[in-house]
Design a protein around this motif. Structure first.
Motif, mmCIF file in Angstrom:
data_model
loop_
_atom_site.group_PDB
_atom_site.id
_atom_site.type_symbol
_atom_site.label_atom_id
_atom_site.label_comp_id
_atom_site.label_asym_id
_atom_site.label_seq_id
_atom_site.Cartn_x
_atom_site.Cartn_y
_atom_site.Cartn_z
ATOM 1 N N ARG A 21 0.832 -1.203 0.000
ATOM 2 C CA ARG A 21 0.000 0.000 0.000
ATOM 3 C C ARG A 21 0.867 1.254 0.000
ATOM 4 N N HIS A 53 -6.209 -4.167 -1.472
ATOM 5 C CA HIS A 53 -5.525 -3.027 -0.851
ATOM 6 C C HIS A 53 -6.230 -1.718 -1.189
ATOM 7 N N MET A 57 -7.869 1.265 1.191
ATOM 8 C CA MET A 57 -7.491 2.671 1.090
ATOM 9 C C MET A 57 -8.688 3.559 0.769
#
Length: 254
Positions: A21, A53, A57
């Motif tokens: 990330r 991921h 986010m």
């Protein structure tokens, strides 16, 4: 970062803590919008893993997504994300150079790069110094250069109060291709400063920093480097920067 009442600092830190990330955030820090496939390649992971991921986010308000037809393009939620990334970079030792290729990569990053939407690295610091020398930026304390002030943390954007615009700033910035009246009409702060993580000196951010970077792009003084965030100075750029700021020109020539 967009406010999320259900998050605390540990939630946000956990998002940055994963290596893949972090690499994806680093790929987006120059303000571009990139597809998941490109971000997966930057992180060295599969598309399926990247998707997971990116969902984290998105949920954590670190990135946002723009849909264009069947394609989805991801970008940083706001400059606070870039600021946090730079802050953590400042607290991380520079990676050991174990090959010529790695050394060249680090040299390019230290020489000229973007920090979200403004110049960073030696070029960013040198441009800031040139603006101080020409009176565009006037210090509000006794430190008339880009050095780190006492109390400045190794973090992102610094508190306002280091500099103000000089009385002849508009005319001087015109030669840089920047319309100061337009910049000051924007809702974002005109002047902001970041502590550059490789140089440990201030570089200009805010609306003015973004306008100077955009003007350099419009004049084709800079071109994208081989990797995200890296910048290459063109022949026209070397001549242009030297014309505006001889000291900066000397640094580029060296």
């Amino acid at each position: 970062m967009a406010e999320n009442p259900h998050q605390d600092v540990s939630d946000v830190a956990a998002i940055f803590a994963d290596r893949a990330r972090a690499r994806m955030i680093g790929a987006l820090i120059d303000g571009r919008r990139l597809p998941a496939s490109r971000l997966a390649a930057e992180a060295g992971i599969s598309a399926a893993t990247a998707s997971g991921h990116l969902r984290k986010m998105l949920d954590g308000h670190i990135v946002q997504v723009e849909v264009s037809g069947r394609h989805r393009f991801y970008y940083l939620a706001d400059q606070q994300v870039a600021t946090a990334y730079e802050a953590m970079s400042a607290m991380t030792p520079l990676p050991s150079v174990t090959s010529l290729r790695a050394g060249t990569r680090m040299q390019r990053l230290r020489s000229a790069r973007t920090c979200y939407d403004h110049f960073a690295g030696r070029l960013g610091v040198a441009i800031t110094a040139a603006l101080i020398d020409s009176g565009v930026l006037v210090p509000l304390d006794e430190v008339a250069d880009t050095r780190r002030r006492e109390g400045d943390g190794l973090s992102s954007q610094l508190a306002p109060g280091h500099f103000k615009l000089g009385s002849d700033a508009a005319a001087e910035l015109h030669s840089w291709g920047v319309d100061l009246a337009y910049v000051e009409s924007l809702t974002r702060p005109t002047l902001r400063f970041c502590l550059d993580w490789t140089e440990q000196r201030n570089h200009l951010a805010g609306a003015l920093g973004a306008a100077i970077l955009q003007a350099a792009r419009d004049r084709e003084w800079i071109a994208p480097g081989p990797r995200p965030r890296e910048l290459a100075i063109t022949e026209a750029g070397a001549a242009g920067f030297a014309r505006l700021a001889p000291a900066l020109g000397e640094q580029l020539a060296g």
